[in-house]
Every structure is written in structure tokens, then in C-alpha cells.
Scaffold this motif. Structure first.
Motif: not given
Ligand SMILES: [Cu+2]
Length: 207
Positions: A92, A128, A131, A134
Motif C-alpha cells: 500500500h 491509498c 487502491h 481505501m
Molecule cells: Cu492500497
């Protein structure tokens, strides 16, 4: 021996009876404008005197697991540190652009990052880079007295010393720049319960 014991307990009882500081719990019940209980609202009580109390001592963490932040909503006293351990097998890249704290933890796995210090009160939105779905929210507050609401909309702030407080309620659905609802309350020797309504409808679903 018996005499000595009695003397000690008499001294203790005297100390309790003479204690000048009364304290009580503050129970905050948060609902939305449809009357539904609000989960994960943050209730915090700032002394009306404006006096900032103590330094934070607790270590905090927001882990990444299953490509989610946990917890999603945190509340910490100004000056607290938070670590961001990654317990996923994917890496991440955690960041915030919020004015209260700008930071970036470049692509990493495991625990190998220094904790971040949150030294300014305000709302920090964490994301993040990899992603997009998130998200986590950190409410940084100038007081050691705070709690999050549970599924029944209830937050309990333990052991507030007697005095006047501004009780503020923050929720992530409050738009940035909107005034945070607050109430002035007085703590004496007995527990106090306040009900607060948020000016919007909340979604029960947690991400
Ligand atoms: Cu991530």
C-alpha cells in the motif's frame, strides 16, 4: 496490627471525602435527521476554559487488512502518534493531503514505517494511492476526553472532572468547512446524558 490497619483506612477515607475534584461520565447519544442511531460519530469534550489538558500517552494504529483501513474512523488527542502496519500481502501507499496533516508512506509492506505524529487539530482523510476505494478518517482533537459512537449511537466519555465543556460531534459525512455541532454542558458529581441530532441522513452501510 489491627490498630495500624484502621489508621490507614481512616486516612484513605478522609482523603476520598476531602477530594476536591468531582468527576462524572458524559453519555452522548447521536442520531441523524431521520432519527436513526449514528455509528462511528466522534464525540469530544473541550474544557470551556480553553485550557489544553495533558499530553497524549497512548500509541495508536490503523492497520491495512483486506485492502481496507481498520479502524476506518479514529480519534486521537493532538500530539498523538499513529502507526500504519500493512497486514496485507499487497503493498500500500498511504497518504493524506489534509491541511491538518500532509504525509506520505511510499509503497510498503509489513510494519516498516515510522509512526506519524498528528500535531494539529482537525480532520485528516487518509487514502491509498494504489487502491482508490481505501479510506480512513482521523479526527485530531485538543482534549483527552473523546469517544466514538457504537451501533446504538452511544458514546461514553469517562471521568470528566467537574466543570463546563463544549461537547462537539464530528462525523465523516459532515462536509469540510461546515460548523461542527456543539453543546455547552456542565459536569458536577452525576453522569450527564446529551442527545445530539446531526443535520443529515447517514448510511448504515460501512464501506
Ligand atoms: Cu492500497
Amino acid at each position: 496490627m489491627k490498630t495500624a490497619f484502621s489508621a490507614i483506612s481512616a486516612t484513605l477515607m478522609f482523603a476520598f471525602a476531602m477530594s476536591p475534584v468531582q468527576a462524572a461520565n458524559l453519555i452522548v447519544q447521536v442520531s441523524d435527521n431521520a432519527g436513526a442511531a449514528v455509528l462511528d460519530a466522534v464525540a469530544y469534550a473541550e474544557p470551556a476554559s480553553g485550557q489544553v489538558i495533558g499530553k497524549p500517552t497512548r500509541a495508536n494504529q490503523i492497520e491495512q487488512r483486506g485492502r481496507k483501513f481498520a479502524p476506518q474512523v479514529s480519534v486521537v488527542q493532538t500530539g498523538s502518534s499513529i502507526s500504519f502496519p500493512n497486514n496485507d500481502t499487497v503493498r500500500h501507499h498511504v497518504y493524506s493531503f489534509s491541511p491538518a496533516k500532509v504525509f506520505e508512506l511510499k509503497l510498503y509492506s509489513g510494519t516498516g514505517t515510522e509512526p506519524i505524529i498528528f500535531d494539529k487539530a482537525g480532520t485528516v482523510v487518509v487514502g491509498c494511492n494504489i487502491h482508490d476505494q481505501m479510506a480512513a478518517w482521523i479526527q485530531v482533537v485538543d482534549t483527552p476526553w473523546f469517544a466514538k459512537t457504537d451501533a446504538s449511537g452511544k458514546a461514553v466519555l469517562d471521568n470528566l472532572p467537574a466543570g463546563k465543556y463544549r461537547v462537539k460531534i464530528w462525523h465523516r459525512a459532515l462536509a469540510a468547512g461546515v460548523a461542527i455541532p456543539e453543546q455547552l454542558i456542565s459536569i458536577g458529581g452525576a453522569d450527564v446524558t446529551v442527545a445530539v441530532g446531526l443535520p443529515f441522513k447517514t448510511d448504515k452501510k460501512q464501506d
